[in-house]
Design an enzyme around this catalytic site. Structure first.
Site, mmCIF file in Angstrom:
data_model
loop_
_atom_site.group_PDB
_atom_site.id
_atom_site.type_symbol
_atom_site.label_atom_id
_atom_site.label_comp_id
_atom_site.label_asym_id
_atom_site.label_seq_id
_atom_site.Cartn_x
_atom_site.Cartn_y
_atom_site.Cartn_z
ATOM 1 N N CYS A 191 -8.162 2.618 -9.568
ATOM 2 C CA CYS A 191 -8.799 3.889 -9.917
ATOM 3 C C CYS A 191 -9.952 3.640 -10.885
ATOM 4 O O CYS A 191 -10.055 2.594 -11.487
ATOM 5 C CB CYS A 191 -7.773 4.798 -10.586
ATOM 6 N N ARG B 105 -14.271 1.620 -6.832
ATOM 7 C CA ARG B 105 -12.949 1.182 -7.318
ATOM 8 C C ARG B 105 -11.825 1.981 -6.679
ATOM 9 O O ARG B 105 -10.685 1.553 -6.630
ATOM 10 C CB ARG B 105 -12.868 1.365 -8.837
ATOM 11 N N TRP C 197 -7.269 5.764 -6.405
ATOM 12 C CA TRP C 197 -6.818 4.968 -5.276
ATOM 13 C C TRP C 197 -5.317 5.102 -5.300
ATOM 14 O O TRP C 197 -4.647 4.586 -6.193
ATOM 15 C CB TRP C 197 -7.249 3.512 -5.439
ATOM 16 N N ASN D 34 -5.214 4.831 -14.888
ATOM 17 C CA ASN D 34 -5.357 3.779 -13.890
ATOM 18 C C ASN D 34 -4.233 2.800 -14.150
ATOM 19 O O ASN D 34 -4.064 2.326 -15.277
ATOM 20 C CB ASN D 34 -6.719 3.088 -14.039
ATOM 21 N N GLY D 35 -3.423 2.521 -13.118
ATOM 22 C CA GLY D 35 -2.312 1.586 -13.315
ATOM 23 C C GLY D 35 -1.066 2.133 -12.662
ATOM 24 O O GLY D 35 -1.118 3.078 -11.884
ATOM 25 N N GLU E 252 -12.315 -16.450 5.981
ATOM 26 C CA GLU E 252 -13.161 -15.468 5.298
ATOM 27 C C GLU E 252 -13.883 -14.583 6.306
ATOM 28 O O GLU E 252 -13.983 -13.371 6.130
ATOM 29 C CB GLU E 252 -14.148 -16.181 4.377
ATOM 30 N N LYS F 3 -13.542 -10.510 6.468
ATOM 31 C CA LYS F 3 -14.710 -9.612 6.399
ATOM 32 C C LYS F 3 -14.660 -8.599 7.546
ATOM 33 O O LYS F 3 -14.835 -7.402 7.341
ATOM 34 C CB LYS F 3 -16.010 -10.418 6.485
ATOM 35 N N GLU G 247 -11.640 -6.040 7.143
ATOM 36 C CA GLU G 247 -11.610 -5.077 6.034
ATOM 37 C C GLU G 247 -12.719 -4.043 6.117
ATOM 38 O O GLU G 247 -12.606 -2.983 5.503
ATOM 39 C CB GLU G 247 -11.622 -5.775 4.682
ATOM 40 N N HIS H 28 -1.497 -24.338 19.297
ATOM 41 C CA HIS H 28 -0.082 -24.124 18.910
ATOM 42 C C HIS H 28 0.275 -22.651 18.956
ATOM 43 O O HIS H 28 1.103 -22.183 18.166
ATOM 44 C CB HIS H 28 0.148 -24.714 17.518
ATOM 45 N N LYS I 178 -12.015 -2.113 -4.840
ATOM 46 C CA LYS I 178 -12.788 -3.305 -5.203
ATOM 47 C C LYS I 178 -11.981 -4.243 -6.078
ATOM 48 O O LYS I 178 -12.091 -5.446 -5.981
ATOM 49 C CB LYS I 178 -14.072 -2.899 -5.946
HETATM 50 C C1 AGP Z 1 -12.538 -9.378 -0.355
HETATM 51 O O1 AGP Z 1 -13.618 -8.918 0.433
HETATM 52 C C2 AGP Z 1 -11.680 -8.250 -0.861
HETATM 53 N N1 AGP Z 1 -12.436 -7.275 -1.558
HETATM 54 C C3 AGP Z 1 -10.479 -8.753 -1.649
HETATM 55 O O2 AGP Z 1 -9.751 -9.644 -0.825
HETATM 56 C C4 AGP Z 1 -10.804 -9.488 -2.962
HETATM 57 O O3 AGP Z 1 -11.399 -10.723 -2.687
HETATM 58 C C5 AGP Z 1 -9.489 -9.718 -3.711
HETATM 59 O O4 AGP Z 1 -8.921 -8.463 -4.009
HETATM 60 C C6 AGP Z 1 -9.656 -10.536 -4.995
HETATM 61 O O5 AGP Z 1 -10.496 -9.843 -5.872
HETATM 62 P P1 AGP Z 1 -11.039 -10.619 -7.188
HETATM 63 O O6 AGP Z 1 -11.890 -11.762 -6.707
HETATM 64 O O7 AGP Z 1 -11.807 -9.599 -7.945
HETATM 65 O O8 AGP Z 1 -9.829 -11.114 -7.932
#
Ligand code: AGP
Length: 612
Positions: free
Chosen positions: A2, A27, A74, A100-101, A485, A489, A492, A508, A607
């Site tokens: 959040c 966020r 969030w 937030n938390g 990666e 991408k 997500e 496999h 984020k």
């Molecule tokens: C990656 O595109 C995502 N946003 C997510 O996997 C991110 O890398 C992960 O949450 C780790 O975040 P950080 O690097 O801020 O710890």
């Protein structure tokens, strides 16, 4: 997770809060709300939806007042609904709180409070904290700040909170434990934010709150104390970010801006550190602990998500150049599996935000065992950056898009620097070191060529693949993590299912998936793994698979086998991830845009995952 923003001063609060929430929207963005104190009353507006929806709801009848708090949510407890949106308000309507938390003991507390007659309107853990503060005030007649302190001592879990009350229109209260909060120091006005984004246009003077700290702000000044009310003398820092850096800069999305910024981000990560003329690498943030790292018997790297993929590249880099065993762990696993750590071990954590709860917990786990823990972070002053024993900042600038791009390449750049520095005088001759340092210094220019020369072609490819339901990404060696990666991408931001594998693993199991509806992306640079990857491409093509290959400029031998071949400049094998990932980022971006997805704020994602 959040986003929290707060303001106390002499200007009307509403616009500052709404703009601040907009900058925090990456966020968390499934609901939003404001609480403003004006005319000795508390006005609250909150709803499901984005900040722009909230702004629309306020159009024509602004909330007057020069003190207020705001929140973008969030959801962790309770669906995104108007009732579950923050701020949450006391039963008598006198004060409001944003959070937030996660309050882990919220169920126990809620039961106790219900037995005392308190009613609840929402499904959130946050409302439990509001009722708890009410109960403490009722029982003890303490002031609001003191009641908040008392209540927080009963909370188990993570919180970043901000509180305002109509009974004290000259008080903005904030406290943190586990969720980040930054105080912005203005001229007769003060701000609170989950990070620097909502503050930077108002002030660059900031105070970073640590866990267990509370700040009370009045128009005449502020005071930071522990939750137990011990006064603290906190340093005021100068923010590095500029407003321009957190704006889109003319791009349609932050993600595209950040993909295009990668040459500069890598150059900034290397600035003052990669010194070809001196044939050396200087990492000032590790200077005092370098011997510990240099002599390590083993390096354990803990991270999450994209940062975990960078860690996997780091494993290949450090083992190759330093001949030191490396183990890469998901931070969420590392923190709970009672890891075996010995003298001689070093833990390295990687986190763009510097606030990821699992990665922060990995830091604390390592330090609880007296194992040195170093960090690679992007956000200056972030919790992980401040709690690790030493570290290296990425200097990649703010990464606003939820899907990490420039942070990944900046992380790999830093890891490459560390590996080369570890190799100096150990596994590389001066001439080999010089060649590799120069190759690293050349990468930003090569990346600029890739982003400029492949973007249009990848947009064309996205038209072909935008309706796909599944993708496979395959690579070997340094490019196996890049395959992971690339798959992340796509997943997500376009919501297409995608998996990354070591190319050899295809036989496999995953090869059973191959048909003409299954696009398979191969990273096939002409390096030590090329011949094996070529065989894998032939295996897929023989089964009518649709192959996309990322390969070296001028490598014409894949054209017959592949639907599309993206050619990129050749570099040293260990540096290829910095180039091969770019087309994968752009392909995902364009497919997501064509699918009408919210590229910068993908559904269900945040984020920075500051809760478990
Ligand atoms: C990656 O595109 C995502 N946003 C997510 O996997 C991110 O890398 C992960 O949450 C780790 O975040 P950080 O690097 O801020 O710890």
């Amino acid at each position: 997770m959040c986003g929290i923003v707060g303001y106390i001063g002499s200007e009307e609060a509403e616009e500052t809060l709404l703009t601040g929430l907009k900058r925090l929207e990456y966020r968390g963005y499934d609901s939003a709300g404001l609480a403003i104190v004006g005319d000795n009353d508390l006005h609250v507006e909150k709803q499901e939806g984005k900040v722009d929806d909230l702004r629309g709801a306020l159009d024509g009848h602004p909330m007057k007042g020069t003190l207020g708090i705001g929140h973008t949510r969030w959801a962790t407890h309770g669906a995104p609904t108007d009732e579950n949106a923050h701020p949450h308000v006391s039963t008598d309507g006198s004060f409001a709180l944003v959070h937030n938390g996660i309050i882990e003991n919220h169920s126990t507390l809620k039961t106790q409070l219900q037995e005392k007659g308190y009613a609840f309107k929402s499904e959130t853990d946050t409302e439990v904290l509001v009722r708890l503060i009410e109960e403490v005030k009722r029982e003890t007649e303490l002031s609001l700040p003191e009641a908040v302190r008392q209540a927080l001592t009963q909370v188990v879990g993570a919180y970043g909170i901000a509180v305002v009350s109509r009974e004290d229109p000259d008080l903005l209260l904030a406290a943190r434990k586990g969720s980040p909060l930054i105080l912005g120091v203005g001229d007769g006005e003060y701000f609170i934010g989950s990070d620097a984004a909502p503050l930077v246009e108002h002030t660059r003077q900031v105070v970073y709150l640590n866990d267990g700290e509370m700040v009370t702000m009045r128009r005449s000044g502020y005071e930071v104390t522990t939750i137990e009310n011990e006064p603290l003398d906190k340093e005021v820092h100068e923010l590095e970010w500029s407003l321009g850096e957190i704006e889109k800069g003319g791009y349609d999305h932050f993600m595209l801006k950040e993909i295009m910024e990668q040459p500069d981000a890598m150059a900034d990560a290397m600035r003052g550190r990669v010194l070809p003329d001196e044939n050396d690498i200087v990492l000032g943030g590790l200077h005092d602990v370098w011997d510990r790292l240099h002599e390590a018997d083993r390096v354990v790297i803990a991270a999450c998500g994209t940062s975990w993929h960078a860690a996997l590249v780091g494993e290949y880099l450090i083992e190759t150049f330093a001949q030191v065993p490396v183990e890469v762990e998901y931070a969420s696993e590392f923190r709970y599996r009672d890891p075996i750590l010995r003298d001689g071990d070093v833990v390295l954590v990687i986190s763009q935000s510097g606030e990821t709860a699992d990665t922060l917990a990995a830091v604390r786990e390592a330090q609880s065992r007296d194992v040195p823990c170093f960090g690679i972070c992007n956000v200056v002053g972030s919790t992980i950056a401040r709690e690790t024993d030493a570290g290296v900042y990425l200097h990649a600038g703010p990464e606003i898009g939820v899907a990490s791009t420039k942070a990944f390449t900046a992380q790999v750049t830093v890891l490459s620097m560390m590996a080369l520095k570890l190799a100096k005088g150990r596994t590389l001759s001066e001439a080999e070191l010089a060649r590799n340092i120069q190759a690293l210094a050349d990468v930003p220019g090569q990346v600029r060529d890739v982003v400029e020369e492949t973007n249009e072609r990848l947009e064309e490819m996205a038209e072909v693949y935008r309706y796909a339901s599944n993708f496979l990404y395959l690579g070997r060696g340094y490019n196996f993590p890049v395959a992971l990666e690339g798959a992340l991408k796509l997943k997500e931001i376009s919501y297409i299912h995608a998996e990354g594998y070591p190319a050899a693993e295809m036989k496999h199991g995953p090869i059973a998936l191959i048909d003409r509806f299954m696009p398979v992306v191969f990273i096939a640079m002409k390096d030590s793994t090329y011949d094996k990857v070529l065989s894998n491409i032939e295996e897929v093509a023989a089964r009518d698979g649709s192959v996309i290959a990322i390969t070296d400029e001028g490598n014409g031998e894949l054209d017959e086998l592949c639907e599309f071949v993206i050619e990129i400049p050749q570099t040293e094998e260990f540096l290829s991830p910095l180039l091969t990932v770019i087309p994968l980022q752009l392909l995902s971006y364009h497919i997501a845009v064509m699918r009408g997805c919210h590229v910068d704020q993908p559904r269900n994602l945040a984020k920075s995952v500051t809760v478990e």
